[in-house]
Design an enzyme around this catalytic site. Structure first.
Site, short mmCIF file in Angstrom:
data_model
loop_
_atom_site.label_atom_id
_atom_site.label_comp_id
_atom_site.label_asym_id
_atom_site.label_seq_id
_atom_site.Cartn_x
_atom_site.Cartn_y
_atom_site.Cartn_z
N HIS A 37 -0.58 -7.89 -4.37
CA HIS A 37 0.20 -6.88 -3.62
C HIS A 37 -0.06 -7.32 -2.24
O HIS A 37 -1.20 -7.28 -1.66
CB HIS A 37 -0.10 -5.39 -3.78
CG HIS A 37 0.71 -4.67 -2.95
ND1 HIS A 37 1.54 -3.61 -3.48
CD2 HIS A 37 0.95 -4.60 -1.50
CE1 HIS A 37 2.07 -2.96 -2.25
NE2 HIS A 37 1.86 -3.63 -1.15
N LYS A 61 10.64 -4.30 -5.98
CA LYS A 61 9.83 -3.09 -5.41
C LYS A 61 10.45 -1.81 -4.73
O LYS A 61 11.84 -2.16 -4.40
CB LYS A 61 9.10 -3.81 -3.97
CG LYS A 61 8.12 -2.76 -3.23
CD LYS A 61 6.96 -2.57 -3.82
CE LYS A 61 6.15 -1.47 -3.04
NZ LYS A 61 5.53 -1.97 -1.96
#
Ligand code: DOR
Ligand code: ZN
Length: 343
Positions: free
Chosen positions: A13, A99
């Site tokens: 991430h 996302k």
């Protein structure tokens, strides 16, 4: 132990921005990590395969000549994402996930999902093609206390998703609470979580004790000590559902030290060292390789890296700043000593 050798880790991430900021930060990540999942919250957001591939080329062009770094791309899920976009992602080797930002949850999230139900057809397609969904798990309505937003997201939203899409692979990004740890531990094997270095090292006092310290402000915001303890336990447990994701998020110093400062901690300058610090405090350095280098690729069904990195126990002082002028950034632990150093 004065020396620790690990399979080269990956960052699952990461925010690297674009343009000059990208060129300033990307090699901090590339010197430690073999791969990173690149977040799509640019302005405008990365919503199409074409945009993601162009962004990937920009990242590759910004790498130091000798580096061997693979950016894994994501698309930003919006109310306008179509099934055809999902089909295109399924065909792509370079784009590995979507996302989900609830609209208004964080930096550049205005284009996020306005109501979860609107995304159901697209989530159905993601489940069918086995494309992971990465979630910023916070409710956004202004009446909710900022320290409760993650817990309420689990109760109001995530449990609906995991029930409706039992085979959808989900990563609850940057978990910050004991409730999130519990949710992930008790969910199916398709649900995993990333944990940042700042949420392992600090509690909310770091932002507010002795003065306002904007460089410790990120979203989801740091929580009470009992939550940090729960995160440390999860990260050092050896449970493959928990893995490394820095959420390193560069913002210029002048936009952090501001009457309305931006959310995000910049940790890419020392990411693996900061995690080593957190694991060493817990006497759990033997669990770092699983968390940093094995659990992530296993969840994403990608090969584990072949080469290794070595950390040595040697103190070094983090610079006060990187970069200059409007691009200057203040790293996490600026001016402080870190006891582990990447060789
Ligand atoms: O603190 C944060 N900063 N949290 C996020 O979710 C986004 C990130 C950013 O992009 O700056
Ligand atoms: Zn993030």
């Amino acid at each position: 132990m004065d020396k620790l050798t690990l399979i080269r880790p990956d960052d699952w991430h990461l925010h690297v921005r674009n343009g000059e900021m990208l060129r300033q930060v990307i090699n901090h990540t590339a010197r430690q990590f073999a791969r990173a999942i690149i977040m799509p919250n640019l302005k405008p957001p990365v919503t199409t395969v074409e945009h993601a591939l162009a962004y990937r080329n920009e990242i590759l062009a910004a790498l130091a000549p000798d580096s061997n770094f693979n950016p894994l791309m994501t698309l930003y899920l919006t109310d306008n994402t179509r099934i055809t976009d999902i089909e295109a992602v399924a065909q792509s080797e370079q784009i590995i996930a979507l996302k989900l930002y609830p609209a208004g949850a964080t930096t550049n999230s205005d284009a996020g999902i306005s109501a979860l139900e609107k995304a159901f057809p697209v989530l159905e397609a993601m489940q069918k093609y086995d494309i992971p969904l990465l979630i910023h798990g916070e409710v956004t309505a202004s009446e909710y206390d900022i320290f409760d937003r993650e817990r309420l997201f689990l109760e109001q939203k995530l449990c609906v998703l995991t029930e409706k899409f039992p085979d959808l692979r989900i990563v609850l990004e940057h978990v910050t609470t004991e409730e999130a740890v519990h949710f992930v531990e008790t969910a199916s094997r398709h649900v995993a979580a990333t944990i940042t270095p700042q949420h392992l090292l600090f509690n909310r006092n770091a932002i507010l004790a002795g003065g306002i310290r904007p460089h410790y402000y990120c979203l989801p915001v740091l929580k009470r000590e009992k939550h940090r303890v729960a995160l440390i336990k999860a990260a050092t447990s050896g449970n493959p559902k928990f893995f490394l994701g820095t959420d390193s998020a560069p913002h210029p110093t002048h936009l952090k030290e501001n009457s309305c400062g931006c959310a995000g901690c910049y940790s890419a300058h020392a990411a693996i060292e900061l995690y080593a610090e957190a694991f060493a405090q817990e006497n759990a350095l033997n669990k770092l390789e699983g968390f940093a280098s094995l659990h992530g690729p296993d969840f994403y069904r990608l090969p584990r890296n072949q080469d290794r990195i070595t950390l040595i126990r040697e103190s070094w002082r983090v610079p006060e700043h990187y970069g200059q002028g409007t691009l200057q950034i203040t790293p996490l632990q600026a001016g402080e000593e870190i006891r582990w150093k990447l060789q």
